[in-house]
Design an enzyme around this catalytic site. Structure first.
Site, PDB file in Angstrom:
ATOM      1  CB  THR A 107      -0.909   0.013   1.237  1.00 15.91           C
ATOM      2  OG1 THR A 107      -1.632  -1.209   1.303  1.00 15.91           O
ATOM      3  CG2 THR A 107      -1.889   1.170   1.171  1.00 15.91           C
ATOM      4  CB  THR A 108       3.822   2.193   2.057  1.00 15.04           C
ATOM      5  OG1 THR A 108       3.102   1.970   3.276  1.00 15.04           O
ATOM      6  CG2 THR A 108       4.730   3.392   2.219  1.00 15.04           C
ATOM      7  CE1 TYR A 170     -16.716  -1.726  -4.164  1.00 12.08           C
ATOM      8  CE2 TYR A 170     -16.596  -3.378  -5.896  1.00 12.08           C
ATOM      9  CZ  TYR A 170     -17.187  -2.255  -5.360  1.00 12.08           C
ATOM     10  OH  TYR A 170     -18.239  -1.650  -5.989  1.00 12.08           O
ATOM     11  CE1 TYR A 194      -1.965  -4.550   6.301  1.00 18.03           C
ATOM     12  CE2 TYR A 194      -1.595  -4.310   3.950  1.00 18.03           C
ATOM     13  CZ  TYR A 194      -1.865  -3.743   5.168  1.00 18.03           C
ATOM     14  OH  TYR A 194      -2.046  -2.393   5.272  1.00 18.03           O
ATOM     15  NE  ARG A 199      -4.483   1.418   3.642  1.00 15.44           N
ATOM     16  CZ  ARG A 199      -4.154   2.527   2.990  1.00 15.44           C
ATOM     17  NH1 ARG A 199      -4.771   2.873   1.871  1.00 15.44           N
ATOM     18  NH2 ARG A 199      -3.220   3.322   3.466  1.00 15.44           N
ATOM     19  CE  LYS A 222       1.396  -3.803   7.469  1.00 15.73           C
ATOM     20  NZ  LYS A 222       1.486  -3.042   6.190  1.00 15.73           N
ATOM     21  CB  ILE A 261       5.371  -4.496   8.235  1.00 12.29           C
ATOM     22  CG1 ILE A 261       5.855  -5.949   8.308  1.00 12.29           C
ATOM     23  CG2 ILE A 261       5.343  -4.003   6.786  1.00 12.29           C
ATOM     24  CD1 ILE A 261       4.989  -6.935   7.543  1.00 12.29           C
TER      25      ILE A 261
END
Length: 365
Positions: A107-108, A170, A194, A199, A222, A261
């Site tokens: 994402t980052t 989604y 993750y 998100r 994570k 992380i």
């Protein structure tokens, strides 16, 4: 040969298994031995695309031991393509300050704004340049199981050490669907799951993780839900990395997390390393809080992109829909840097307040 034809040819019909259909108006089959087509229950006939000769192959145990992993930023040229020179400099600075692993295209790193060709290229580039110095963890997750499988095969083929997988977002699925999704990629190599419900809109609950840890390739989680969840896992010897920089000190030293992380380590890797390696340090943790709060005042990676541009280590180029923080926040960042000490941040240029017109926003690239 099409996939459909391959599936049916795998179950060739003999004379007594011919697809015989009744004549119009007839209630009887022409062939009494007729059976319905089995296409819907054909097992997965794809063999794994993997090699025992992958460069820098690493073990799950090596991934489990990592204490500081940076979710690395992806910088851009003015036309929106990757700025590989700036990227290489960022990764080198992480290595010099003791970071043990990088998440590529997370994402980052704006993997969500990349095509898969760009994404796999960047993973391969990182392995090729730095794979012997730092663990390369490719974000090859997707809300499409098909895409996740394909990207993970390619990621390991170009040499990544481990994969990061998010749960389908989604178009959410059931808990059984989550297990099936992750089970489809776990056989390929070391894997970090993750869990970021903010998100994805869906939590990956302990029941799912407890099922997945039966796989020998499951490195850990994570976890972004909080330290109570972290403790649920560490009490059962499941490896966890905090996904929340503001909680990572307590996650590591109170709740048993292996490490973090981190987003903030893009900016101050040496300080985050100290936080993860040198025991409890509530004083340093408190000093870092204003920076962390600033970084996440808007959804990540908006703050990070703005900060790195102000530090002069990347060009002030944003792929939309991300836009820089407003001027007041940019002024605030300069003050945060001065308070923590410029020497603790990456790069050598003076931190500056960029004007709105200094930024390039790109929608087509």
């Amino acid at each position: 040969m099409s996939a459909v034809y391959q599936q049916f040819s795998a179950f060739k019909c003999s004379n007594d298994f011919a697809f015989q259909f009744p004549y119009p108006g007839s209630n009887k089959r022409k062939n009494a031995n007729w059976r319905s087509p089995r296409a819907a229950v054909i097992p997965n006939f794809h063999l794994p695309m993997r090699s025992s000769e992958v460069k820098n192959r690493t073990s799950v145990e090596e991934i489990k031991s990592l204490r500081l992993i940076t979710a690395i930023k992806t910088p851009y040229l003015p036309d929106g393509r990757f700025d590989l020179e700036a990227y290489d400099a960022l990764v080198n600075m992480q290595i010099e300050d003791g970071v043990e692993g990088v998440i590529v295209g997370g994402t980052t790193g704006e993997g969500q704004l990349m095509g898969w060709d760009e994404h796999i290229m960047l993973i391969g580039h990182t392995v090729n340049c730095f794979g012997g110095l730092i663990k390369v963890i490719g974000n090859t997750g997707s809300n499409s199981t098909r895409e996740a499988i394909h990207a993970t095969e390619q990621g390991f083929a170009v040499g990544m050490h481990a994969a990061l997988h998010i749960n389908p977002y989604y178009g959410k699925t059931s808990l059984e669907g989550l297990i099936s999704h992750f089970d489809s990629v776990l056989p390929m190599g070391p894997t970090i799951i993750y869990n970021g419900p903010s998100r994805t809109g869906q939590d990956v609950p302990p029941h799912v993780i407890h099922t997945l840890v039966q796989s020998p390739n499951m490195a850990g989680v994570k976890e972004c839900v909080g330290n109570d969840r972290v403790e649920q896992y560490t009490s059962k010897d499941i490896v966890v990395w905090s996904g929340n920089d503001d909680e990572c000190h307590d996650s590591r030293w109170i709740y048993g997390a292996t490490g973090v992380i981190s987003v903030t380590s893009n900016l101050v890797p040496s300080l985050i390393r100290k936080l993860m390696f040198e025991g409890k340090n509530p004083s340093l943790n408190s000093k870092l809080r204003p920076l962390i709060e600033w970084l996440f005042c808007e959804p990540n990676p908006i703050g990070l992109n703005t900060a790195l541009a102000q530090l002069g280590v990347v060009r002030p180029v944003f792929r939309l829909p991300y836009v820089p923080l407003p001027l007041a926040k940019r002024i605030e960042f300069v003050n945060i840097v001065k308070a923590l000490g410029r020497e603790n941040f990456i790069g050598e240029k003076h931190v500056q307040v960029l004007e709105d017109e200094d930024f390039v926003l790109i929608g087509r690239y």
